[in-house]
Design an enzyme around this catalytic site. Structure first.
Site, short mmCIF file in Angstrom:
data_model
loop_
_atom_site.label_atom_id
_atom_site.label_comp_id
_atom_site.label_asym_id
_atom_site.label_seq_id
_atom_site.Cartn_x
_atom_site.Cartn_y
_atom_site.Cartn_z
N GLY A 208 0.77 -1.24 0.00
CA GLY A 208 0.00 0.00 0.00
C GLY A 208 0.79 1.28 0.00
N GLU B 32 4.23 -6.82 1.98
CA GLU B 32 3.79 -7.12 0.61
C GLU B 32 3.81 -5.89 -0.29
OE1 GLU B 32 -0.18 -8.51 1.30
OE2 GLU B 32 0.47 -10.48 1.99
N PRO B 33 4.96 -5.27 -0.49
CA PRO B 33 4.98 -4.09 -1.35
C PRO B 33 4.80 -4.46 -2.82
CG PRO B 33 7.22 -4.72 -0.82
CD PRO B 33 6.32 -5.65 -0.04
N GLY B 34 4.11 -3.61 -3.55
CA GLY B 34 3.97 -3.78 -4.99
C GLY B 34 4.35 -2.48 -5.67
N ARG B 35 3.39 -1.56 -5.71
CA ARG B 35 3.58 -0.29 -6.40
C ARG B 35 4.87 0.42 -6.00
NH1 ARG B 35 -0.79 2.90 -8.11
NH2 ARG B 35 -2.14 1.75 -6.69
N CYS C 24 -12.31 3.74 -29.30
CA CYS C 24 -13.60 4.41 -29.50
C CYS C 24 -14.35 4.59 -28.18
CB CYS C 24 -14.43 3.62 -30.49
SG CYS C 24 -13.53 3.33 -32.01
N TYR D 230 0.56 -1.64 -12.03
CA TYR D 230 -0.84 -1.59 -12.47
C TYR D 230 -0.94 -1.00 -13.88
CZ TYR D 230 -1.17 -2.60 -7.55
OH TYR D 230 -0.99 -3.19 -6.33
C1 LIG Z 1 -2.63 -5.17 -3.97
C2 LIG Z 1 -2.13 -5.82 -2.74
C3 LIG Z 1 -0.82 -5.55 -2.28
C4 LIG Z 1 0.11 -4.56 -2.96
O1 LIG Z 1 -0.37 -3.27 -2.87
P1 LIG Z 1 0.55 -2.04 -3.35
O2 LIG Z 1 -0.30 -0.86 -3.12
O3 LIG Z 1 0.86 -2.25 -4.78
O4 LIG Z 1 1.77 -2.05 -2.50
C5 LIG Z 1 -0.40 -6.21 -1.15
N1 LIG Z 1 -1.19 -7.09 -0.51
C6 LIG Z 1 -2.44 -7.37 -0.92
C7 LIG Z 1 -3.27 -8.35 -0.16
C8 LIG Z 1 -2.96 -6.75 -2.05
O5 LIG Z 1 -4.20 -7.03 -2.45
#
Ligand SMILES: *Cc1c(COP(=O)(O)O)cnc(C)c1O
Length: 430
Positions: free
Chosen positions: A239, A273-276, A344, A373
């Site tokens: 997050g 759990e980092p993503g973004r 379109c 994303y």
């Molecule tokens: C989407 C998600 C993440 C990653 O979120 P980011 O905002 O990209 O860091 C981590 N854990 C869970 C359960 C998610 O659904």
């Protein structure tokens, strides 16, 4: 920081001019910088050195095999939300023991697949899901480690479509049902309750909502321990936001200090759990200007990327900085334009009234901060080929997902026999 900079007037990914990649692959395409991926992963992981913590890269932000493999080689685990992501994590070399399965709607088939893969833990989100997982594990004669994903009822103060931790959201188990859920897991011979999990949303730019959620998780940990449950692992989700425009999200070490403070004295292993935060600014979408169209009151820059390639502006009104690949001349006159794609739909608009230097058909532009994303949300709407992805490493680059051709795109489809008088090409007999 990222590794997309002008050199001698040309925007480069690390040491590779984006022009060169465009000439080789055509446009549009995503381009990721290995140096940025690795740097962001290390900065985040290093912030948690000194505490027992495991970084699980969240595949849903960018699930390209080469990207996941880059992190796997640095020791990352994986957070997956579907069997397809689990398959990718394993294919990229993430060991099952470092994979956590999240998500509000895991099917029994997905549970069976994950049990076969020997994953670390299932983050369960409802009493019904606990029943289902118990049944699947019993039928496979396997045991599953389980964490309860708690809905902490904390407002993440982010875009409403990516907030996940308030009571009205579909995510997690309500705090007042946690005791019942824990007891249900404990009563199962196939399930083992090992921890709690939260994930309150994405693109958070303030520390306070995280802090409130983690404090509630710590309190719940103590309460469940008092009821005799062994809560040994806390999964704190992802997050953490990034800068798209002028945001000032907390830096990883500030975030980590807060986490350490909120979890001090619990003796729990932490999962993150980092993503973004890791991939967002490590990628750009490169597109070519097709036309510049003057309308009565507006000037449209029509590019060859569209909402099917980068959905975030249409879905979340998201802002992506747009820059020309050829460095603007000093003193270039910026004028507001609407940057739009060929699809379109009026929603196929990347930016309104965006100040850009003069551009002409054939020029290349980049959408910045498109590593997260972006490609994962791409579709083939308007029968546009799925957008390719390119990974740069120093002075090298590789196409890590190529553009499919039209026959490949049609190959999954077939005509029923009552339509079999169609032309041979449409029947797939290439
Ligand atoms: C989407 C998600 C993440 C990653 O979120 P980011 O905002 O990209 O860091 C981590 N854990 C869970 C359960 C998610 O659904």
């Amino acid at each position: 920081m990222n590794h997309f900079e002008y050199r001698d007037g040309a925007l480069c990914a690390e040491d590779v001019p984006l022009d060169d990649i465009a000439a080789a692959t055509g446009t549009p395409f995503y381009c990721y910088a290995t140096a940025t991926l690795e740097r962001h992963y290390r900065v985040f992981a290093d912030a948690f050195s000194g505490v027992p913590a495991t970084v699980l890269y969240s595949l849903k932000s960018n699930a390209n095999l080469a990207v996941v493999r880059t992190f796997a080689r640095l020791g990352a685990g994986a957070d997956v939300v579907s069997a397809g992501e689990l398959h990718r994590a394993v294919a990229a070399g993430v060991p099952g023991r470092r994979i956590v399965f999240s998500g509000v709607g895991k099917s029994r088939e997905e549970m069976a697949y994950a049990l076969d893969a020997g994953i670390l833990q299932f983050n369960v989100e409802s009493l019904d899901e606990i029943e289902a997982l118990d049944a699947v594990a019993v039928s496979q004669a396997r045991r599953a480690q389980v964490a309860l994903r708690i809905n902490p009822d904390v407002d993440a103060r982010t875009h409403e479509k990516i907030t996940t931790g308030v009571r009205a959201n579909k995510f997690g188990i309500a705090r007042d049902l946690a005791g019942e859920a824990a007891a249900r897991v404990a009563a199962s011979s196939a399930l083992e309750l090992v921890g709690l999990a939260v994930h309150i949303g994405s693109q958070l730019t303030e520390l306070a909502p995280f802090e409130a959620a983690f404090a509630r998780l710590a309190a719940l940990t103590r309460a469940l321990r008092a009821e005799g449950h062994a809560i040994e692992r806390l999964d704190l989700g992802g997050g953490l936001g990034i800068r798209y425009r002028d945001e000032n999200p907390p830096l990883p070490d500030v975030y980590a200090e807060m986490v350490k403070r909120e979890t001090a004295g619990l003796g729990c292993e932490l999962l993150l759990e980092p993503g973004r935060m890791i991939v967002g600014n490590a990628g750009v979408l490169v597109t070519r200007v097709l036309y510049v169209k003057e309308a009565s009151e507006r000037r449209f820059v029509i590019v060859d990327a569209a909402m099917n390639d980068l959905l975030r502006p249409a879905l979340y009104d998201a802002y992506h900085a747009i820059e020309p690949v050829r460095e603007p001349a000093p003193g270039a006159a910026y004028a507001p334009v609407d940057v739009v794609g060929p699809v379109c739909e009026t929603g196929d608009t990347f930016a309104l009234d965006r100040p850009l230097p003069p551009v002409s058909p054939g020029d290349l532009l980049v959408f910045r901060s498109a590593g997260a994303y972006g490609a994962v949300m791409a579709s083939t709407y308007n029968a546009r080929p799925l957008v390719p992805e390119v990974l740069v490493n120093g002075d090298r680059f590789a196409v890590v997902r190529r553009r499919p051709d039209f026959d490949e795109m049609a190959a999954l489809e077939s005509l029923p026999d009552w339509l079999a008088d169609a032309p041979a090409r449409a029947r797939g007999a290439a």
